[in-house]
Design a protein around this motif. Structure first.
Motif, PDB file in Angstrom:
ATOM      1  N   SER A   1      -1.873   3.858   5.872  1.00  0.00           N
ATOM      2  CA  SER A   1      -1.093   2.776   6.264  1.00  0.00           C
ATOM      3  C   SER A   1      -0.208   3.325   7.640  1.00  0.00           C
ATOM      4  CB  SER A   1      -0.836   2.599   4.786  1.00  0.00           C
ATOM      5  OG  SER A   1      -0.958   2.277   3.995  1.00  0.00           O
TER       6      SER A   1
ATOM      7  N   SER B   1       0.740   3.674  -2.694  1.00  0.00           N
ATOM      8  CA  SER B   1       0.235   5.308  -2.840  1.00  0.00           C
ATOM      9  C   SER B   1       1.560   6.020  -3.240  1.00  0.00           C
ATOM     10  CB  SER B   1       0.305   5.106  -1.128  1.00  0.00           C
ATOM     11  OG  SER B   1      -1.385   4.778  -0.999  1.00  0.00           O
TER      12      SER B   1
ATOM     13  N   VAL C   1      -4.095   8.004   2.029  1.00  0.00           N
ATOM     14  CA  VAL C   1      -3.453   6.141   1.871  1.00  0.00           C
ATOM     15  C   VAL C   1      -2.471   6.281   2.942  1.00  0.00           C
ATOM     16  CG1 VAL C   1      -3.117   4.145   0.440  1.00  0.00           C
ATOM     17  CG2 VAL C   1      -5.323   5.557   0.253  1.00  0.00           C
ATOM     18  N   LEU C   2      -1.176   6.805   2.185  1.00  0.00           N
ATOM     19  CA  LEU C   2      -0.428   6.424   3.137  1.00  0.00           C
ATOM     20  C   LEU C   2      -0.133   6.728   4.387  1.00  0.00           C
ATOM     21  CD1 LEU C   2       2.945   6.814   1.529  1.00  0.00           C
ATOM     22  CD2 LEU C   2       3.050   8.728   1.981  1.00  0.00           C
TER      23      LEU C   2
ATOM     24  N   ASN D   1      -3.549   9.350  -2.164  1.00  0.00           N
ATOM     25  CA  ASN D   1      -2.650   9.031  -1.737  1.00  0.00           C
ATOM     26  C   ASN D   1      -1.912   9.150  -0.796  1.00  0.00           C
ATOM     27  OD1 ASN D   1      -2.112   6.857  -4.360  1.00  0.00           O
ATOM     28  ND2 ASN D   1      -2.362   8.695  -5.619  1.00  0.00           N
TER      29      ASN D   1
ATOM     30  N   ALA E   1       0.917  -1.531   0.681  1.00  0.00           N
ATOM     31  CA  ALA E   1      -0.090   0.010   0.185  1.00  0.00           C
ATOM     32  C   ALA E   1       0.787   1.425   0.142  1.00  0.00           C
ATOM     33  CB  ALA E   1      -0.402   0.094   1.095  1.00  0.00           C
TER      34      ALA E   1
ATOM     35  N   THR F   1       1.361  -0.655 -10.632  1.00  0.00           N
ATOM     36  CA  THR F   1       1.492   0.715  -9.996  1.00  0.00           C
ATOM     37  C   THR F   1       1.584   2.122 -10.804  1.00  0.00           C
ATOM     38  OG1 THR F   1       4.064   0.534 -10.300  1.00  0.00           O
ATOM     39  CG2 THR F   1       3.089   0.336  -7.966  1.00  0.00           C
TER      40      THR F   1
END
Length: 135
Positions: free
Chosen positions: A123, A10, A119-120, A116, A6, A62
């Protein structure tokens, strides 16, 4: 999908959107850049093309920048007989950059970059909570 995958996906998304933002900024900065000699070409709008790439380490696709190219099409004409790049009729070829299109591209790239980044951050927060739980 694990957290490392992930993070990499991202990060790849943020990288391509960063490139897209740089190209949009260049287009906006040069929207008034005309040729310097009669009949000379003005600045030509640049575009970014994306492509999927299989990252074998994480086993997932990716995104990457496939190429940065130039937009084809006619240059708009502006009547300015005193300009050094004016043709015999007094018209100057201007860049094929539309500020509205560039602004929309910029907003879309910013939103994708932010998604993104979200999400980073999520995570990273999960990874931090996992490490804290293991202590």
């Amino acid at each position: 999908m694990d957290i490392e995958s992930a993070l990499r996906i991202s990060a790849a998304g943020m990288n391509v959107q960063g490139t897209r933002l740089r190209v949009v900024a260049e287009n906006l900065a040069n929207r008034d850049s005309t040729g310097q000699t009669p009949g000379g070409d003005p600045y030509r709008r640049r575009t970014v093309t994306f492509a999927n790439r299989l990252d074998r380490e994480i086993g997932a696709n990716t995104v990457r920048v496939s190429r940065v190219g130039t937009a084809q099409g006619e240059f708009p004409l502006r009547f300015d007989p005193s300009h050094p790049a004016a043709n015999a009729q007094g018209y100057v070829r201007t860049p094929n950059v539309d500020s509205l299109v560039e602004t929309m591209d910029m907003r879309e790239a910013q939103r994708s970059y932010s998604a993104n980044l979200g999400v980073l951050e999520a995570s990273r927060a999960m990874l931090t909570r996992t490490i804290e739980a293991l202590r």
